[in-house]
Scaffold this active site. Sequence first.
Site, PDB file in Angstrom:
ATOM      1  N   LYS A 173       5.786  -6.791  -2.136  1.00  0.00           N
ATOM      2  CA  LYS A 173       4.848  -7.610  -2.908  1.00  0.00           C
ATOM      3  C   LYS A 173       5.419  -7.804  -4.307  1.00  0.00           C
ATOM      4  CE  LYS A 173       0.830  -5.893  -4.579  1.00  0.00           C
ATOM      5  NZ  LYS A 173      -0.625  -5.587  -4.722  1.00  0.00           N
ATOM      6  N   GLU A 209      -7.342  -8.670   2.513  1.00  0.00           N
ATOM      7  CA  GLU A 209      -6.817  -7.432   1.935  1.00  0.00           C
ATOM      8  C   GLU A 209      -7.942  -6.833   1.104  1.00  0.00           C
ATOM      9  OE1 GLU A 209      -3.981  -6.005  -1.716  1.00  0.00           O
ATOM     10  OE2 GLU A 209      -3.217  -7.671  -0.501  1.00  0.00           O
ATOM     11  N   ARG A 222     -10.244  -0.445  -4.889  1.00  0.00           N
ATOM     12  CA  ARG A 222     -10.683  -0.378  -6.285  1.00  0.00           C
ATOM     13  C   ARG A 222     -12.155  -0.011  -6.377  1.00  0.00           C
ATOM     14  NH1 ARG A 222      -7.995  -5.907  -8.868  1.00  0.00           N
ATOM     15  NH2 ARG A 222      -5.834  -5.479  -8.267  1.00  0.00           N
ATOM     16  N   THR A 239      -4.284  -1.774  -3.067  1.00  0.00           N
ATOM     17  CA  THR A 239      -4.376  -0.807  -4.170  1.00  0.00           C
ATOM     18  C   THR A 239      -4.357   0.624  -3.644  1.00  0.00           C
ATOM     19  OG1 THR A 239      -5.844  -2.474  -5.181  1.00  0.00           O
ATOM     20  CG2 THR A 239      -5.429  -0.474  -6.432  1.00  0.00           C
TER      21      THR A 239
END
Length: 211
Positions: free
Chosen positions: A133, A45, A49, A73
């Site tokens: 999640k 993943e 960021r 993200t």
Amino acid sequence: MRNTVPTLNEQLSQLKVIPVIAIENADDAVPLGKALVENGMNCAEVTYRTACASQAIRNMREAFPDMLIGAGTILTPEQVDDAIDSGVDFIVSPGFNPKVVQYCLDKNIPIIPGVNSPSLVEQAMEMGLKTVKFFPAEPSGGIPMLKALTAVYPVSFMPTGGVSLSNVDQYLAIPAVLACGGTWMLPPKMIAAGQWEEIGRLVKEAVAHVA
């Protein structure tokens, strides 16, 4: 016999641990992917960021076409488009943003949004999601909180945030947990220093631990 392609949930449950990566240099994507794949972790993943996230994903996808790659993200529809263009298999977001979730549903790309409360789980269910999640896992109450949620809601969870080698077994022991997201096997300093053999050792250790 007809060959069937495993669903995302099936792939996650087989992997058990999903490495969550923040890549500062897109050139590191291929050697990092190699350290993962060659040591039994055919997934990643890559979080948005960093500025080079999309290029890192492209590099990883080109080098490892069969790798399960997610974009993490993700905060906006524009990032969803960028991640899809880069070649990801699924989207992960830190929170539950109905606009982003609906955009992914419209694009037919799987999304696993972050939730940490009953209300957010119900909102996800209302939009037809069956996998979410649990984030940030440890700060949100950890194992006890997750057990409370799984006792009520018929959804699958991917705990992320504070999961480590010391507690991953406890999370994976919860029937509703498909896999855990983790960063412990990918120390940023090691990535920056190109310590691929050492990272490979940590990855192999994590894979053996959850086998």
